[in-house]
Design an enzyme around this catalytic site. Structure first.
Site, mmCIF file in Angstrom:
data_model
loop_
_atom_site.group_PDB
_atom_site.id
_atom_site.type_symbol
_atom_site.label_atom_id
_atom_site.label_comp_id
_atom_site.label_asym_id
_atom_site.label_seq_id
_atom_site.Cartn_x
_atom_site.Cartn_y
_atom_site.Cartn_z
ATOM 1 N N GLU A 249 0.701 -1.202 0.145
ATOM 2 C CA GLU A 249 -0.243 -0.101 -0.149
ATOM 3 C C GLU A 249 0.855 1.157 -0.129
ATOM 4 O OE1 GLU A 249 -3.221 -0.231 -0.243
ATOM 5 O OE2 GLU A 249 -3.877 -2.064 0.158
ATOM 6 N N CYS A 283 -2.347 8.981 2.421
ATOM 7 C CA CYS A 283 -2.219 8.611 1.108
ATOM 8 C C CYS A 283 -3.231 8.719 0.174
ATOM 9 C CB CYS A 283 -1.749 7.242 1.111
ATOM 10 S SG CYS A 283 -3.084 6.258 2.130
ATOM 11 N N GLU A 378 3.637 14.106 -3.970
ATOM 12 C CA GLU A 378 2.601 13.769 -3.093
ATOM 13 C C GLU A 378 3.032 14.895 -1.805
ATOM 14 O OE1 GLU A 378 3.519 10.057 -1.112
ATOM 15 O OE2 GLU A 378 1.344 9.910 -0.652
HETATM 16 P P1 NAP Z 1 8.066 5.330 4.817
HETATM 17 O O1 NAP Z 1 9.448 6.151 4.935
HETATM 18 O O2 NAP Z 1 8.055 4.493 3.648
HETATM 19 O O3 NAP Z 1 7.959 4.414 6.033
HETATM 20 C C1 NAP Z 1 7.098 3.672 6.204
HETATM 21 C C2 NAP Z 1 7.620 2.579 7.329
HETATM 22 O O4 NAP Z 1 8.899 1.807 6.559
HETATM 23 C C3 NAP Z 1 8.324 3.188 8.539
HETATM 24 O O5 NAP Z 1 7.927 1.911 9.521
HETATM 25 C C4 NAP Z 1 9.689 2.986 8.557
HETATM 26 O O6 NAP Z 1 10.526 2.814 9.554
HETATM 27 C C5 NAP Z 1 10.141 1.969 7.443
HETATM 28 N N1 NAP Z 1 11.104 1.787 6.449
HETATM 29 C C6 NAP Z 1 11.686 3.112 6.249
HETATM 30 N N2 NAP Z 1 13.051 2.738 5.417
HETATM 31 C C7 NAP Z 1 12.801 1.169 5.346
HETATM 32 C C8 NAP Z 1 13.497 0.525 4.669
HETATM 33 N N3 NAP Z 1 14.798 0.739 4.015
HETATM 34 N N4 NAP Z 1 13.443 -0.768 5.009
HETATM 35 C C9 NAP Z 1 12.273 -1.390 5.843
HETATM 36 N N5 NAP Z 1 11.588 -0.473 6.376
HETATM 37 C C10 NAP Z 1 11.820 1.014 6.079
HETATM 38 O O7 NAP Z 1 6.916 6.122 4.741
HETATM 39 P P2 NAP Z 1 6.118 7.487 5.828
HETATM 40 O O8 NAP Z 1 6.916 8.686 5.301
HETATM 41 O O9 NAP Z 1 6.549 6.961 7.231
HETATM 42 O O10 NAP Z 1 4.635 7.474 5.367
HETATM 43 C C11 NAP Z 1 3.995 8.368 4.363
HETATM 44 C C12 NAP Z 1 4.110 7.375 3.132
HETATM 45 O O11 NAP Z 1 3.036 6.076 3.193
HETATM 46 C C13 NAP Z 1 3.341 8.131 1.983
HETATM 47 O O12 NAP Z 1 3.964 8.004 0.502
HETATM 48 C C14 NAP Z 1 1.939 7.655 1.773
HETATM 49 O O13 NAP Z 1 1.143 7.620 0.760
HETATM 50 C C15 NAP Z 1 2.213 6.081 2.234
HETATM 51 N N6 NAP Z 1 0.866 5.588 2.880
HETATM 52 C C16 NAP Z 1 0.337 4.761 2.023
HETATM 53 C C17 NAP Z 1 -1.016 4.087 2.494
HETATM 54 C C18 NAP Z 1 -1.528 3.241 1.641
HETATM 55 O O14 NAP Z 1 -2.459 2.500 2.050
HETATM 56 N N7 NAP Z 1 -1.535 3.176 0.417
HETATM 57 C C19 NAP Z 1 -1.528 4.449 3.844
HETATM 58 C C20 NAP Z 1 -0.488 5.430 4.643
HETATM 59 C C21 NAP Z 1 0.365 5.822 4.023
HETATM 60 P P3 NAP Z 1 10.936 3.856 10.517
HETATM 61 O O15 NAP Z 1 9.799 4.779 10.996
HETATM 62 O O16 NAP Z 1 11.580 3.128 11.603
HETATM 63 O O17 NAP Z 1 11.881 4.651 9.727
#
Ligand code: NAP
Length: 475
Positions: A249, A283, A378
């Site tokens: 997602e 998102c 975004e």
């Molecule tokens: P993110 O940077 O991708 O982080 C999400 C999760 O991934 C966090 O738990 C983070 O851990 C972890 N993470 C980061 N780098 C990683 C790696 N290299 N390997 C494994 N895990 C890793 O996203 P965000 O900024 O928190 O959230 C915003 C994004 O989520 C937006 O793009 C939004 O559109 C998307 N989103 C999508 C949905 C959907 O249903 N499609 C719903 C909600 C959000 P840490 O926090 O410990 O760094």
């Protein structure tokens, strides 16, 4: 922590601040407490326990699993106020929104508690008279998930409960900014009688290590991720080696379209809800607005007037409708996008101000062009860029001109146009005359680089089941 009656919800807080993760209140910058930072060995032990626990759990009846999950649902709702306060403290969203998210997160528990009973197989008419052909559905095994900070409870339950209902065990790694909500709902699952080892939350200051371990472990059969498209790609690459099942997602860039025949007041109401919920950090948030030339001025005037009434501040305070952004980087990104749009000719019609701390004023930008960065990226903040359009054909091209394909919205009263546009939009979800479309009963998910798989609805259970074909011969 302030006024939390059920202190067992905070049992994950640890005293030993060495090798721990500090959890901050984004409204004040204060440290709320510390949660453990698990190392590789600790997480490997959790995976082993999950593997053992899953084998027994898969042998239980769906009815028994439903009873335990239903108790979990009830406990979440009984503790709605405490869970909401914890969420607002660590995530920043207004308390009313946190209450809403607790109920939304709980709705997946209730839905999948029931849906687990309907993991039906098939009997298939046989082409050979001496054979009988059937399918059964079986749990995939151990499922592991990585979730973001914007919906700290719902993103966990939307994955954990279909997994558990299907007979899987589940390990979740919440975002470093919002681990307390995840630990708190998991504690309630324990109190509901979920056997040990089936639902584990792990936290780590090294997300990369956790991702690599989840994706490479032969004991884990399924990876479910919600977060950025960038990290989703990394996890898919890492999962390729062991050919794991994945659900993704990912990011979105939702268009919000107002046609010339739209009910403008309804469109303004939908635009406010879709754009400014969670300070624009969802998102499925409307990311860019396309408004027909003939209704542009009316829409912008009414929309900007409503946006100016939104109240920014600490989500625990009465009457606040917009909380802080999650961190400094989020605010810098928003400011940069606004500056860039203004430099290229956009007007600030409402808001536009940095309000100090992690707060940014809800903002409406007009005279926006389709090729600006604020339209392409975004935003993940409370900024609404509004573009004028003239004809339906070029509008659809602009709406689909993105690598993303999660949510989209449009307002029209013409039934022919409603079908034509809903079918032409290249998105996993379309809201017609509605700005908030998420519900546990409908399949949530994207196309293109917004992801793979669906959450919620009966499709959400499929993500955690394998179909096994059984052929009985010699009959
Ligand atoms: P993110 O940077 O991708 O982080 C999400 C999760 O991934 C966090 O738990 C983070 O851990 C972890 N993470 C980061 N780098 C990683 C790696 N290299 N390997 C494994 N895990 C890793 O996203 P965000 O900024 O928190 O959230 C915003 C994004 O989520 C937006 O793009 C939004 O559109 C998307 N989103 C999508 C949905 C959907 O249903 N499609 C719903 C909600 C959000 P840490 O926090 O410990 O760094």
């Amino acid at each position: 922590m302030e006024q939390i009656k059920n202190l067992s919800l905070l049992s994950s807080l640890c005293e030993n601040v060495n090798s721990a993760i500090a959890v901050h209140n984004p409204a004040t910058g204060d440290v709320l407490g510390y949660v453990p930072s698990h190392n590789r060995e600790a997480i490997e032990k959790v995976i082993e326990k999950a593997e053992t626990a899953q084998k027994s759990w898969a042998k239980t009846t769906a009815k028994l699993r439903a009873e335990i999950l239903s108790r979990w649902y009830q406990l979440i709702m009984d503790n709605q106020e405490d869970l909401a306060r914890i969420m607002t403290l660590e995530q920043g969203k207004p308390l009313a929104e946190s209450r809403g998210e607790v109920a939304y997160g709980a709705s997946f528990v209730q839905w999948f508690a029931e849906e687990g009973k309907r993991a039906y197989g098939e009997t298939i008419p046989t082409p050979l008279t001496d054979r009988r052909i059937m399918t059964i559905r079986q749990p995939v095994g151990v499922a592991a998930a990585i979730t973001p900070w914007n919906f700290p409870i719902a993103m966990i339950t939307r994955k954990a409960v279909p997994a558990l209902a299907a007979g899987c065990s589940f390990i979740g790694k919440p975002a470093a900014q919002t681990p307390l909500s995840a630990y708190a709902v998991a504690e309630l699952a324990r109190q509901a009688g979920l056997p040990e080892g089936l639902l584990a939350i792990v936290t780590s200051s090294d997300a990369v290590m956790v991702g690599e371990l989840f994706c490479s472990s032969p004991k884990i059969q399924k990876i479910s991720f919600t977060g950025s498209t960038h990290v989703g790609r990394i996890l898919m690459r890492q999962s390729a080696e062991s050919v794991k099942r994945v659900s993704m997602e990912l990011g979105g860039n939702a268009p919000f379209i107002v046609f010339d025949d739209a009910d403008i007041d309804a469109a303004v109401k939908g635009a406010l809800a879709s754009k400014f919920r969670n300070a624009g950090q969802t998102c499925v948030c409307a990311n860019r607005f396309y408004v027909h030339d003939s209704v542009y001025d009316e829409f912008v005037a009414k929309f900007a007037a409503e946006v100016s009434k939104l109240s920014v501040g600490n989500g625990l305070d009465d009457g606040i409708t917009i909380g802080p952004l999650i961190d400094d980087n989020a605010k810098k990104k928003v400011q940069t996008l606004v500056n860039d749009a203004v430099a290229q000719g956009a007007n600030i019609t409402a808001g536009g101000d940095d309000l100090g701390g992690q707060f940014f004023a809800p903002t409406v930008l007009t005279h926006v062009e389709h090729n600006m960065s604020i339209v392409k990226e975004e935003i993940f903040g409370p900024i609404a860029p509004v573009i004028r359009f003239h004809d339906d054909a070029s509008l659809i091209d602009m709406a689909n001109d993105t690598e993303y394909g999660l949510a989209s919205y449009f307002y029209s009263k013409d039934i022919n146009r409603i079908f034509a546009v809903a079918e032409a939009l290249d998105y996993g979800m379309v809201g017609v005359n509605e700005g908030i479309i998420s519900t546990e009963v409908a399949p949530f998910g994207g196309v293109k680089q917004s992801g793979i798989g669906r959450e919620g609805a009966r499709q959400g259970l499929d993500e955690y089941l394998n179909t096994k074909y059984i052929c009985i011969g010699g009959m």
